[in-house]
Motif scaffolding. Structure first.
Motif, PDB file in Angstrom:
ATOM      1  N   ALA A   1       0.827  -1.203   0.000  1.00  0.00           N
ATOM      2  CA  ALA A   1       0.000   0.000   0.000  1.00  0.00           C
ATOM      3  C   ALA A   1       0.869   1.264   0.000  1.00  0.00           C
ATOM      4  O   ALA A   1       0.529   2.257  -0.635  1.00  0.00           O
ATOM      5  CB  ALA A   1      -0.939  -0.003   1.196  1.00  0.00           C
ATOM      6  N   ARG A   2       1.990   1.227   0.722  1.00  0.00           N
ATOM      7  CA  ARG A   2       2.924   2.358   0.714  1.00  0.00           C
ATOM      8  C   ARG A   2       3.503   2.572  -0.676  1.00  0.00           C
ATOM      9  O   ARG A   2       3.584   3.703  -1.174  1.00  0.00           O
ATOM     10  CB  ARG A   2       4.077   2.118   1.695  1.00  0.00           C
ATOM     11  CG  ARG A   2       3.734   2.183   3.152  1.00  0.00           C
ATOM     12  CD  ARG A   2       4.997   2.307   3.992  1.00  0.00           C
ATOM     13  NE  ARG A   2       6.000   1.289   3.695  1.00  0.00           N
ATOM     14  CZ  ARG A   2       6.072   0.109   4.298  1.00  0.00           C
ATOM     15  NH1 ARG A   2       5.175  -0.220   5.218  1.00  0.00           N
ATOM     16  NH2 ARG A   2       7.033  -0.752   3.987  1.00  0.00           N
ATOM     17  N   VAL A   3       3.932   1.481  -1.312  1.00  0.00           N
ATOM     18  CA  VAL A   3       4.555   1.582  -2.637  1.00  0.00           C
ATOM     19  C   VAL A   3       3.544   2.075  -3.664  1.00  0.00           C
ATOM     20  O   VAL A   3       3.849   2.942  -4.499  1.00  0.00           O
ATOM     21  CB  VAL A   3       5.156   0.230  -3.057  1.00  0.00           C
ATOM     22  CG1 VAL A   3       5.687   0.296  -4.490  1.00  0.00           C
ATOM     23  CG2 VAL A   3       6.271  -0.187  -2.102  1.00  0.00           C
ATOM     24  N   LYS A   4       2.337   1.548  -3.607  1.00  0.00           N
ATOM     25  CA  LYS A   4       1.297   2.020  -4.529  1.00  0.00           C
ATOM     26  C   LYS A   4       0.982   3.493  -4.289  1.00  0.00           C
ATOM     27  O   LYS A   4       0.774   4.267  -5.234  1.00  0.00           O
ATOM     28  CB  LYS A   4       0.028   1.180  -4.354  1.00  0.00           C
ATOM     29  CG  LYS A   4       0.102  -0.211  -4.950  1.00  0.00           C
ATOM     30  CD  LYS A   4       0.016  -0.175  -6.465  1.00  0.00           C
ATOM     31  CE  LYS A   4      -0.185  -1.569  -7.036  1.00  0.00           C
ATOM     32  NZ  LYS A   4      -0.254  -1.560  -8.522  1.00  0.00           N
ATOM     33  N   GLY A   5       0.940   3.900  -3.019  1.00  0.00           N
ATOM     34  CA  GLY A   5       0.694   5.300  -2.709  1.00  0.00           C
ATOM     35  C   GLY A   5       1.783   6.195  -3.250  1.00  0.00           C
ATOM     36  O   GLY A   5       1.522   7.281  -3.801  1.00  0.00           O
ATOM     37  N   ARG A   6       3.028   5.760  -3.100  1.00  0.00           N
ATOM     38  CA  ARG A   6       4.146   6.532  -3.645  1.00  0.00           C
ATOM     39  C   ARG A   6       4.036   6.639  -5.160  1.00  0.00           C
ATOM     40  O   ARG A   6       4.297   7.698  -5.743  1.00  0.00           O
ATOM     41  CB  ARG A   6       5.460   5.851  -3.249  1.00  0.00           C
ATOM     42  CG  ARG A   6       6.708   6.580  -3.727  1.00  0.00           C
ATOM     43  CD  ARG A   6       7.963   5.802  -3.367  1.00  0.00           C
ATOM     44  NE  ARG A   6       9.118   6.376  -3.998  1.00  0.00           N
ATOM     45  CZ  ARG A   6      10.245   5.718  -4.260  1.00  0.00           C
ATOM     46  NH1 ARG A   6      10.352   4.432  -3.917  1.00  0.00           N
ATOM     47  NH2 ARG A   6      11.262   6.318  -4.843  1.00  0.00           N
ATOM     48  N   THR A   7       3.642   5.551  -5.806  1.00  0.00           N
ATOM     49  CA  THR A   7       3.476   5.548  -7.263  1.00  0.00           C
ATOM     50  C   THR A   7       2.374   6.508  -7.681  1.00  0.00           C
ATOM     51  O   THR A   7       2.551   7.312  -8.613  1.00  0.00           O
ATOM     52  CB  THR A   7       3.157   4.123  -7.757  1.00  0.00           C
ATOM     53  OG1 THR A   7       4.158   3.221  -7.288  1.00  0.00           O
ATOM     54  CG2 THR A   7       3.108   4.075  -9.269  1.00  0.00           C
TER      55      THR A   7
END
Length: 230
Positions: A127-133
């Protein structure tokens, strides 16, 4: 319209491709990926490109498009954060940065996922990585960026997932999922819903950039009732 699709061999990408080829106002669909699709259509063009992190050799084939439907994605299961970041953030931004430069009037539709963490600070790695993306995509100079966060999606029209475990899951739950989707269409989407909504935002606007399942369903209904639907 001229539409570009990344990830057209995946379940969501297959749905997007189906609706794009059926739409009366779509004149051309370019599918970019590592492997051929194995299908033909007068509107369909393919760019088989081995390195999805570097587009310098094929930039001439990526300009002149109105929208990109970015459906590439991998499961985070068994991956480190560094590995998942490379295949989710780095890969997506490599394509999006190139496209924003070549097509400044392009609309970019990105399939993220329910539960994505826009703060980039939560405990769940994917979820963090998707949010950063998502956040990085919104900073690029596209005409518009739309971030899809669907939850459950039922494949229709013979579409299947590339992941064996998911194929078994969809087969096993189909008797239950079909009536549930009819009872709760805003919570359980179909590949047709997602494809129609992506196409609708290629031709029109919505004030909200982040779109949850209920928003995606509403936009799909708008598209299905429009005159542009073929």
């Amino acid at each position: 319209m001229k539409i570009m699709i990344f990830g057209a061999t995946g379940m969501v990408g297959q749905g997007a491709l189906r609706e794009a080829l059926r739409a009366a106002d779509v004149e051309q669909v370019l599918c970019v990926g590592r492997t051929p699709l194995g299908q033909t259509d007068p509107k369909l063009r393919e760019l088989v490109h081995a390195d999805l992190f570097d587009y310098r050799a094929v930039e001439a084939q990526l300009s002149g498009y109105d929208a990109c439907l970015f459906c590439l994605g991998v499961s985070s299961g068994g991956m480190s954060e560094a590995e998942y970041t490379r295949l989710s953030y780095d890969l997506t931004l490599a394509a999006a940065t190139t496209l924003a430069r070549l097509n400044p009037r392009m609309r970019f539709v990105y399939v993220s996922g329910a539960g994505t963490d826009s703060s980039e600070q939560g405990r769940t790695m994917w979820a963090r990585v998707k949010g950063r993306t998502e956040n990085a995509l919104r900073r690029l100079p596209f005409q518009a960026v739309y971030l899809f966060r669907p939850g459950a999606i039922q494949p229709l029209h013979g579409i299947v997932s590339k992941t064996p475990a998911y194929r078994w899951l969809y087969w096993a739950t189909k008797p239950l999922l079909t009536p549930l989707r009819k009872l709760m269409p805003r919570q359980i989407l179909s590949t047709e819903n997602v494809g129609l909504a992506m196409l609708e935002l290629s031709r029109s606007q919505t004030p909200t950039a982040v779109l949850e399942s209920a928003d995606i369903y509403a936009i799909a209904q708008r598209s299905a009732g429009g005159s542009a639907r073929g």
